[in-house]
Write an enzyme that holds these catalytic residues in place. Structure first.
Site, mmCIF file in Angstrom:
data_model
loop_
_atom_site.group_PDB
_atom_site.id
_atom_site.type_symbol
_atom_site.label_atom_id
_atom_site.label_comp_id
_atom_site.label_asym_id
_atom_site.label_seq_id
_atom_site.Cartn_x
_atom_site.Cartn_y
_atom_site.Cartn_z
ATOM 1 N N GLY A 61 0.817 -1.199 0.000
ATOM 2 C CA GLY A 61 0.000 0.000 0.000
ATOM 3 C C GLY A 61 0.851 1.250 0.000
ATOM 4 O O GLY A 61 2.077 1.185 -0.117
ATOM 5 N N LYS A 62 0.195 2.404 0.136
ATOM 6 C CA LYS A 62 0.922 3.664 0.130
ATOM 7 C C LYS A 62 1.854 3.791 1.319
ATOM 8 O O LYS A 62 2.926 4.383 1.215
ATOM 9 C CB LYS A 62 -0.076 4.835 0.129
ATOM 10 C CG LYS A 62 -0.916 4.935 -1.138
ATOM 11 C CD LYS A 62 -1.908 6.087 -1.042
ATOM 12 C CE LYS A 62 -2.777 6.174 -2.279
ATOM 13 N NZ LYS A 62 -3.778 7.281 -2.179
ATOM 14 N N GLU A 63 1.457 3.240 2.453
ATOM 15 C CA GLU A 63 2.227 3.425 3.681
ATOM 16 C C GLU A 63 2.666 2.133 4.345
ATOM 17 O O GLU A 63 3.470 2.169 5.274
ATOM 18 C CB GLU A 63 1.394 4.238 4.681
ATOM 19 C CG GLU A 63 1.172 5.666 4.232
ATOM 20 C CD GLU A 63 -0.079 6.264 4.820
ATOM 21 O OE1 GLU A 63 -0.852 5.520 5.445
ATOM 22 O OE2 GLU A 63 -0.288 7.474 4.646
ATOM 23 N N ALA A 64 2.146 0.992 3.875
ATOM 24 C CA ALA A 64 2.464 -0.264 4.546
ATOM 25 C C ALA A 64 2.549 -1.418 3.560
ATOM 26 O O ALA A 64 1.911 -1.408 2.511
ATOM 27 C CB ALA A 64 1.412 -0.569 5.613
ATOM 28 N N LYS A 79 1.646 -6.833 8.948
ATOM 29 C CA LYS A 79 1.555 -5.509 8.340
ATOM 30 C C LYS A 79 2.660 -4.630 8.887
ATOM 31 O O LYS A 79 2.750 -4.409 10.102
ATOM 32 C CB LYS A 79 0.178 -4.901 8.630
ATOM 33 C CG LYS A 79 -0.131 -3.636 7.844
ATOM 34 C CD LYS A 79 -1.592 -3.228 8.022
ATOM 35 C CE LYS A 79 -1.972 -2.060 7.145
ATOM 36 N NZ LYS A 79 -3.411 -1.711 7.273
ATOM 37 N N ASP A 192 -12.641 4.829 5.025
ATOM 38 C CA ASP A 192 -12.038 4.559 3.713
ATOM 39 C C ASP A 192 -12.615 3.260 3.154
ATOM 40 O O ASP A 192 -11.896 2.427 2.607
ATOM 41 C CB ASP A 192 -10.520 4.469 3.832
ATOM 42 C CG ASP A 192 -9.814 4.542 2.475
ATOM 43 O OD1 ASP A 192 -10.435 5.034 1.513
ATOM 44 O OD2 ASP A 192 -8.655 4.106 2.384
ATOM 45 N N ASN A 197 -10.789 -2.043 0.178
ATOM 46 C CA ASN A 197 -10.638 -2.385 1.588
ATOM 47 C C ASN A 197 -11.676 -3.390 2.088
ATOM 48 O O ASN A 197 -11.951 -3.469 3.280
ATOM 49 C CB ASN A 197 -10.669 -1.120 2.448
ATOM 50 C CG ASN A 197 -9.419 -0.276 2.249
ATOM 51 O OD1 ASN A 197 -8.352 -0.806 1.967
ATOM 52 N ND2 ASN A 197 -9.560 1.024 2.377
ATOM 53 N N ASP A 209 -8.133 -2.854 6.729
ATOM 54 C CA ASP A 209 -7.526 -1.517 6.749
ATOM 55 C C ASP A 209 -8.358 -0.525 7.552
ATOM 56 O O ASP A 209 -8.977 0.397 7.009
ATOM 57 C CB ASP A 209 -7.308 -1.003 5.329
ATOM 58 C CG ASP A 209 -6.203 -1.756 4.602
ATOM 59 O OD1 ASP A 209 -5.396 -2.406 5.295
ATOM 60 O OD2 ASP A 209 -6.152 -1.707 3.371
#
Length: 264
Positions: A61-64, A79, A192, A197, A209
């Site tokens: 993902g964008k951050e993880a 994660k 979100d 998700n 998420d």
């Protein structure tokens, strides 16, 4: 400290590089996510008997990154939030105003830890409310270990974005029942919710998420709820659903984008 980091690096690399199970075609684990802090954290988790092997990436993902972990004969989702590339302004936006996190955190490491702890606590709350989410196992620093959603061979379930339900309306109806419990029993708003998700596991929805999810009394809860409803309406309409926004709102106990009632 250098010796400690070197040992952590060596031990984790051994965990990562062990022979994969036959038939495993997961993507290779990227070395860019394993900074010193993450290596030490994974080493501690392995030392505490939470993990034996890291066996490839499930998603990025964008951050993880989500990796497949193995302990004995059990699979887990691991994660790992990337400290270097995380959006700290966004994290502050969702943490600030949450009554469970009173202090605004400016330290990046502390904010990441709070973010991971927030996702863990949200999952605990949702799991207790019998919402269909992965069971949280443990968290430490920037690492969260969750129940693995997939088959017995270790193949992870796909999100609805990549695996359209066979019966879209029935799937959406099941998802709205889970969303109702999410809001009214766990008293959380996802923030979100979309086809990205929600996992399609044997034609049943599993919501994932939830790090950004906020309590229903948060000042931004209704704003996020309207966004969730809009996402569900637009995403599932593209998949063939004929359900209206009003029908979606009614199914989850909402009117005009606002929660009608919550159990005390």
């Amino acid at each position: 400290m250098k010796d400690k980091i070197a040992k952590a690096d060596d031990d984790v690399q051994k965990i990562i590089s062990r022979k994969r199970r036959k038939g495993d075609e997961d993507r290779k684990v990227g070395s860019d996510i394993f900074d010193k802090r993450t290596l030490e954290t994974l080493y501690k988790l392995a030392n505490q008997n939470y993990l034996d092997i890291l066996n490839g990436e499930i998603s990025t993902g964008k951050e993880a990154n989500v990796l497949k972990g193995i302990k004995g004969d059990e699979y887990y989702a691991v994660k790992i939030y990337r400290i270097a590339t995380s959006d700290f302004k966004k994290m502050n936006f969702y943490v600030d105003g949450d009554p469970r996190f009173k202090i605004r955190l400016n330290n990046k490491h502390q904010l990441i830890t709070a973010w991971v702890n927030k996702e863990y606590k949200n999952l605990e709350r949702l799991y207790k409310a019998k919402v269909n989410v992965p069971k949280p196992i443990t968290s430490l620093n920037n690492v969260l270990i969750l129940e693995f959603i997939g088959d017995e061979e270790g193949n992870p379930a796909k999100t609805v974005k990549y695996q359209k339900p066979k019966d879209v309306d029935r799937f959406l109806d099941d998802l709205l029942k889970e969303t109702y419990k999410f809001i009214n029993d766990a008293k959380l708003v996802h923030g979100d919710l979309s086809v990205y998700n929600v996992m399609n596991f044997n034609e049943k929805p599993v919501i994932i998420d939830v790090s950004q999810s906020v309590t229903s009394d948060n000042p931004i809860a209704n704003e996020l709820l309207k966004r969730d409803i809009g996402n569900l309406y637009n995403d599932f309409r593209k998949l063939g659903s004929q359900m209206s926004k009003e029908e979606i709102e009614t199914a989850i106990g909402v009117e005009d984008g606002k929660i009608l009632s919550l159990k005390k």
